[in-house]
Write an enzyme that holds these catalytic residues in place. Structure first.
Site, PDB file in Angstrom:
ATOM      1  N   ARG A   1      27.675  41.696  42.581  1.00 44.14           N
ATOM      2  CA  ARG A   1      28.682  41.100  43.458  1.00 44.14           C
ATOM      3  C   ARG A   1      28.318  39.693  43.926  1.00 44.14           C
ATOM      4  O   ARG A   1      29.146  38.787  43.911  1.00 44.14           O
ATOM      5  CB  ARG A   1      28.837  42.011  44.683  1.00 44.14           C
TER       6      ARG A   1
ATOM      7  N   ARG B   1      40.120  47.956  44.325  1.00 47.67           N
ATOM      8  CA  ARG B   1      39.201  48.096  45.466  1.00 47.67           C
ATOM      9  C   ARG B   1      39.887  48.470  46.781  1.00 47.67           C
ATOM     10  O   ARG B   1      39.401  49.340  47.504  1.00 47.67           O
ATOM     11  CB  ARG B   1      38.365  46.821  45.644  1.00 47.67           C
TER      12      ARG B   1
ATOM     13  N   TYR C   1      38.426  51.950  48.006  1.00 48.61           N
ATOM     14  CA  TYR C   1      37.444  51.896  49.100  1.00 48.61           C
ATOM     15  C   TYR C   1      38.064  51.472  50.424  1.00 48.61           C
ATOM     16  O   TYR C   1      37.340  51.272  51.398  1.00 48.61           O
ATOM     17  CB  TYR C   1      36.345  50.863  48.803  1.00 48.61           C
TER      18      TYR C   1
ATOM     19  N   CYS D   1      53.302  52.929  40.178  1.00 51.36           N
ATOM     20  CA  CYS D   1      53.956  54.108  40.749  1.00 51.36           C
ATOM     21  C   CYS D   1      52.984  54.956  41.563  1.00 51.36           C
ATOM     22  O   CYS D   1      52.642  56.085  41.161  1.00 51.36           O
ATOM     23  CB  CYS D   1      54.566  54.955  39.635  1.00 51.36           C
TER      24      CYS D   1
END
Ligand code: LLP
Length: 873
Positions: free
Chosen positions: A757, A793, A797, A824
C-alpha cells in the site's frame, strides 16, 4: 413589542471599555434602523467566580483578599470607562462586604444570602455600563435607561424548590408569558435603549433568586418572550454553534442554521455557547435566536429558528460533556425483584439528583448524572452512595465524558456510521444510549479519551465537508488560527490531483476512460518508493505487488532498486518478466496446492512457508532448499479485521508451539531455514514501533530454534492516510525503532520490508463520470459509471475514500448524497453521506487514495469491465 431586539452580552463582552464601545456601536446601529435594543448583561468576567467563592471563604474568615479582588476588577473597568466607582456601585460593594463580614461571624451562609451576594455581579456591571453609555458626548447619550431585572422576572415556585432551598434560590425558573404591561412600560420610556441584568430574578416574597450558572442566556430568552421581541441575539466570544467544540477541533465548522430542537439538543449535550434552558422560551414564542460574535460583528453566526434548513437525516455536530459521574449499582438481588429501580430512583430523587442516562442488565444498573442539572460535588455523591448501599453495591465511576453525535433522525443513518464507529476501537465505552427523540447517539467514555475521540470522529464525519447553505467556515478560517493544533499534515497539503486537475479532466473525457479510469501519478510513486529506500536500517524493500501489479509501475520500482514480493504463480511470472532475477523475488503462497512450491523452486525464487503441512507431508520436496518461515507473533494489527493477519483467528503463520517441530523437520529433510518472516496486518498508521517489535520477536525465535537465519522479513502493513484527520505514519520513527533493534543485534540479521500500500495508494485516483442523480425519501444518490467492480474496498472493509467532484472542485457543497455504482448490489456504494456541490450528469468524480488494492481487487462482476488504467508522467 414592535421592533424590540433583545441582546445578551456575556462576561467578557462587558469587561473592557473597548467591549462597551462595541455594545454602544451595535445598539446605535439598531436604533438607527428603528429598533429598540433591550440589553441583558452578565457580570464582569471572573466576578461570578469570585463572588461564588467569597462566602465559603468568609466562613473561615479568609475573605479579605477575595473582597479586594472583586473591588479591583470593577475599579479597573470603572477607570477605563472614566467613571467614579463609588458613585455608581457603592451600595453593592457595601452589601457584599456586610454579608461577608456577617458570614465570618456566624460561620454560616444561607442560599438566600448567597443569591443576594451573587446578584451584585450583574447589578454592578450594568450600573457601570449604563453610566458609560449615557455619558455626555456618547452616541446614546440621553437614550439609555437601566431596569432591575428583578422587577420583571418572577420565579415560579415549585414543590421541589420549597423543599430544597438551594434550588429555590440558586437555580430558579421563571414564567415568560408575554406581558403587555411590561411592553407598554418599556415602550413608553423616552430612552429607547434599555439595560438590565441576566442571571437574576425575584421570588414571590421579593427575595433575589438566581437562574443557575449560564442563566444570563435564559434571562435574555425570558425577556425576549415577555417582550415578544422580533429576535434574540446572544453576543459571545464565538460566532455560533459549531460541528464540534472549536477549541478542541480547530477544523470544526460553523453551523449556520439550526432548528430549535437541534440547538436544544446540542446545548444539552454540552455545546457551551448556549444554555439549554434558553431555547424553550424562544421556541414557544417562535422568536429567532441569533448567536453572534462580539469580536466579529460582521459575521452572521448561527440562526436558530423554526425555518432551519431541512437537510434530512445527517449528523450535524459532535458534542462532549465532561465531568460526568457514573453510578454503577450492582446486586444479584434485583433479578426478578419488583421495585428495585423504584427504590434506587427514589434515593436519587431524595438527594435532589437528576439522572441523565440509564443502562441496565440483570444484575447491574448504571446511570449517569448530568452535571449541568445537578449541583454535583464530592459530598453530594458520597451521601448518595451511602444511601444506595442499603439496596445494592453502589460505586462511582469517572470522571467520564459523554460524546454525542447530534442530528435529526439519527436512527435513519446509524448503519452508515459503521466506519465512524471504528474510532471507538481503542476506547473503552462505558455506556451507549440513543435518545428517544432520535436526535442523538451518545457514548460515555473515560474523560481522558474524549478529546482525541472527538477529533477522530470529527475528521471522519466532517473532514471532507465544504461551505454551503447550512455549514459555514471552519473555526480556523474564521479566526485564522495559525498554530498547529495537531491536525494531520495531509490536511494541509494540496493533494497532487488538485494540482493536476486539468490533465485529469482531459483524461477522464477520453473514450477509453469510459467505465472509469484509474490514474497514477509517476511523481507520487517515485516519492513514496524513494522514502522507503532512504530508510537507513532497512536492507531490502520487496514491493508487494498484490497492491498494484501494473507493469509500468513495477518497472519504475525495479529501476529504483526495489525487489518484489509475490503470492501466486501469476505474480511470480509478472515479477520475473520485469526483474529477470529470481533472487530478488519472494514467493509467499498460502494454502496453495503443493505444485506451487515445486513451481517456486523451479523458478529459483525465495519461498516462504506459513504452515507445517507441506513440510510434514511432502518433506522430500524441500531437501537441499533454503526456505523462509512465516511466524505468527499472536497479535494482529490493521485497518480492518479482514486484514489483521496474526492471532488464532487468522489463517496465516506458524504459531510458537510449532517452531520446535519446524526445526526438527528441517533436520529430518535436510533443508535450511535462512529467513523468518512476519506480517501482522495491513494499514497500520498508529504504531511505528510495530516493525521493530516484530524484529525482536523473530530474533528471539531465531536464537531459540533456527541458527541459520540471516534475514528477518518484517512484512508490509505500512499505512497511509485515508480518512481526513488521520495522522500519517512517521517513516522516520519506523526507522528509528529499527535502528534500536540493530543496535542490539549488530549485523547478525538483514532487515527486509514488504510494503504494498505505502508505495502506491496515494499515487492513484479513480475517475468516474456521473451517470444519474436520484432522491428517494431522505436519501440522495449520485450514480457513477463504475462501482464495486472497480473498487471493492468500501464494500468489503467499509474503507473510506475521499470523494470530490473534480469538475466543480471549488464550488460550495450543497447536499449530502451516497455515491453509488451501477452494480446489482445494495452494497455497491463508494462513499456514504458525502457533501458535494450541485452535481450534474457528466461531472467527473474523483475517488482518492485508490492506487493500492483498487485495480488488483477489481472484478468483472455483472460482466462490467473494471476501470482502465493510465499513468501520468
Ligand atoms: N506481505 C504480506 C505477506 C502480505 O500479506 C501483505 C498484504 C503485504 C506484504 C503488503 O501489505 P501492505 O503493505 O500493502 O499493507 N486488500 C487489503 C489489504 C490486504 C493486504 C494483504 N496482504 C486492503 O485493501 O486494505
Amino acid at each position: 413589542m414592535k421592533g424590540c431586539v433583545v441582546l445578551k452580552f456575556g462576561g467578557t463582552s462587558v469587561s473592557t471599555r473597548e467591549r462597551w464601545e462595541n455594545i454602544e456601536k451595535i445598539a446605535a446601529s439598531y436604533l438607527e434602523k428603528g429598533e429598540h435594543p433591550f440589553i441583558v448583561c452578565s457580570a464582569v468576567s471572573g466576578v461570578s467566580n469570585l463572588l461564588e467563592a467569597l462566602l465559603p471563604l468568609a466562613v473561615k474568615g479568609e475573605h479579605a483578599e477575595q473582597l479586594d479582588a472583586i473591588y479591583q476588577k470593577h475599579k479597573v473597568l470603572a477607570d477605563a470607562l472614566e467613571l467614579d466607582l463609588e458613585e455608581y456601585i457603592k451600595p453593592e460593594l457595601e452589601l457584599i462586604q456586610r454579608v461577608a463580614h456577617g458570614a465570618s461571624l456566624t460561620q454560616e451562609v444561607s442560599p438566600r444570602l448567597h443569591a443576594m451576594v451573587m446578584s451584585c455581579g450583574e447589578l454592578m456591571s450594568t450600573k457601570l455600563g449604563v453610566a458609560f453609555l449615557s455619558r455626555e458626548g456618547g452616541v446614546l447619550h440621553g437614550n439609555v435607561s437601566w431596569e432591575d431585572a428583578r422587577d420583571h422576572l418572577r420565579a415560579v415556585s415549585t414543590q421541589e424548590g420549597e423543599r430544597n432551598l438551594t434550588r429555590h434560590y440558586l437555580s430558579a425558573r421563571c414564567g415568560f408569558e408575554p406581558s403587555k404591561e411590561m411592553q407598554a412600560k418599556i415602550e413608553a420610556k423616552e430612552e429607547k435603549v434599555t439595560i438590565t441584568q441576566g442571571f437574576i430574578a425575584c421570588d414571590s416574597e421579593g427575595h433575589t433568586v438566581l437562574l443557575g450558572r449560564g442563566g444570563s442566556d435564559t434571562s435574555a430568552a425570558y425577556f425576549a418572550s415577555i417582550l415578544e421581541a422580533s429576535r434574540l441575539e446572544i453576543w459571545t466570544d464565538v460566532p455560533g454553534m459549531f460541528t464540534a467544540n472549536p477549541r478542541q477541533v480547530p477544523s470544526a465548522r460553523l453551523l449556520k442554521k439550526l432548528s430549535y430542537k437541534e440547538a436544544q439538543e446540542l446545548a444539552s449535550m454540552g455545546a457551551k455557547v448556549l444554555h439549554p434552558r434558553c431555547l424553550d422560551p424562544v421556541k414557544q414564542g417562535q422568536i429567532p435566536l441569533h448567536i453572534r460574535c462580539t469580536q466579529q460583528p460582521e459575521l452572521d453566526g448561527t440562526v436558530v429558528s423554526a425555518q432551519a434548513a431541512d437537510v434530512g437525516a445527517q449528523v450535524k455536530a459532535i458534542s462532549t460533556k465532561s465531568g460526568i459521574p457514573l453510578i454503577s449499582m450492582e446486586t444479584l438481588g434485583m433479578w426478578h425483584q419488583v421495585g428495585f429501580l423504584a427504590d434506587v430512583f427514589q434515593t436519587f430523587k431524595s438527594h435532589g439528583l437528576s439522572i441523565d442516562q440509564v443502562a441496565t442488565s440483570e444484575t447491574n444498573v448504571t446511570v449517569s448524572l448530568d452535571p449541568v442539572a445537578n449541583a454535583l460535588d464530592g459530598k453530594a455523591l458520597d451521601a448518595l452512595l451511602k444511601s444506595l448501599a442499603q439496596f445494592c453495591h453502589a460505586k462511582r465511576i469517572g470522571p467520564c465524558a459523554a460524546v454525542s453525535l447530534v442530528g435529526q433522525n439519527i436512527r435513519a443513518i446509524l448503519h452508515k456510521l459503521g466506519p465512524v464507529l471504528e474510532a471507538f476501537e481503542e476506547h473503552h465505552i462505558y455506556m451507549v444510549s440513543q435518545s428517544s427523540s432520535d436526535l442523538n447517539i451518545t457514548f460515555v467514555v473515560a474523560e481522558s479519551q474524549a478529546e482525541r475521540l472527538v477529533r477522530e470522529l470529527h475528521a471522519m464525519l466532517f473532514g471532507d465537508v465544504t461551505q454551503d447553505e447550512l455549514i459555514g467556515a471552519t473555526w480556523r478560517e474564521i479566526f485564522e488560527v495559525k498554530k498547529d493544533l495537531g491536525e494531520s499534515a495531509s490536511d494541509r497539503l494540496t493533494p497532487w490531483w488538485e494540482e493536476q486537475r486539468e490533465a485529469l479532466l482531459e483524461l477522464a473525457a477520453r473514450e477509453d476512460a469510459r467505465g472509469g479510469a484509474y490514474v497514477y501519478s509517476t511523481q507520487k510513486l517515485v516519492q513514496a518508493v524513494d522514502s522507503l529506500r532512504e530508510l537507513e536500517h532497512v536492507d531490502r524493500v520487496h514491493y508487494a505487488i498484490k497492491a498494484n501489479a501494473h507493469p509500468e509501475i513495477m518497472r519504475l520500482f525495479h529501476d529504483k532498486g526495489v525487489c518484489f514480493e509475490c503470492v501466486s504463480p501469476g505474480e511470480v511470472e509478472r515479477a520475473l518478466e520485469i526483474s529477470g532475477d529470481p533472487s530478488r523475488i519472494l514467493f509467499t503462497p498460502n494454502f496453495a496446492p503443493i505444485s506451487e512450491y515445486t513451481f517456486g523452486f523451479e523458478k529459483g525464487v525465495q519461498l516462504t512457508l506459513d504452515n507445517l503441512h507441506p513440510l510434514r507431508e511432502h518433506g522430500e520436496l524441500f531437501r537441499g532448499q533454503d526456505i523462509f518461515l512465516r511466524l505468527d507473533p499472536g497479535l494482529g494489527k490493521g485497518h480492518h479485521k479482514h486484514v489483521k493477519t496474526a492471532g488464532p483467528q487468522s489463517k496465516f503463520g506458524l504459531s510458537r508451539d510449532e517452531l520446535a517441530e519446524a526445526a526438527e523437520l528441517a533436520g529430518k529433510f535436510g533443508f535450511t531455514i535462512t529467513g523468518l518472516h512476519v506480517h501482522v496486518g495491513s494499514g497500520i498508521l498508529k504504531s511505528p514501533e510495530t516493525w521493530a517489535e516484530n524484529a525482536l520477536f523473530l530474533a528471539e525465535q531465531a536464537d531459540k530454534f533456527f541458527k541459520d537465519v540471516k534475514v528477518l522479513d518484517l512484512g508490509g502493513g505500512l499505512g497511509v492516510v485515508e480518512k481526513p484527520g488521520d495522522r500519517p505514519l512517521s517513516l522516520a520513527l519506523v526507522d528509528e525503532y529499527l535502528g534500536k533493534f540493530k543496535a542490539l543485534h549488530g549485523d547478525r540479521f538483514e532487515l527486509w520490508l514488504e510494503p504494498g500500500r505505502y508505495c502506491v495508494a496515494e499515487a492513484g485516483v479513480l475517475l468516474a463520470e456521473v451517470t444519474q442523480i436520484k432522491r428517494k425519501g431522505e436519501h440522495a444518490y449520485i450514480g457513477v459509471e463504475t462501482g464495486m467492480n472497480s473498487l471493492i474496498r468500501p464494500s468489503l472493509y467499509g474503507a473510506y475514500h475521499h470523494i470530490v467532484n473534480l469538475s466543480r472542485l471549488h464550488e460550495p457543497s450543497a447536499w449530502t448524497a451516497d455515491i453509488v455504482g451501477p452494480i446489482c448490489e445494495s452494497g455497491d456504494v463508494l462513499g456514504y453521506s458525502r457533501r458535494l456541490p450541485v452535481t450534474k450528469e457528466g461531472d467527473v468524480l474523483l475517488i482518492a487514495t485508490t492506487g493500492a488494492y483498487g485495480k488488483t481487487m477489481s472484478s468483472l462482476y455483472n460482466l462490467r469491465p473494471s476501470a482502465s488504467e493510465f499513468i501520468l508522467s
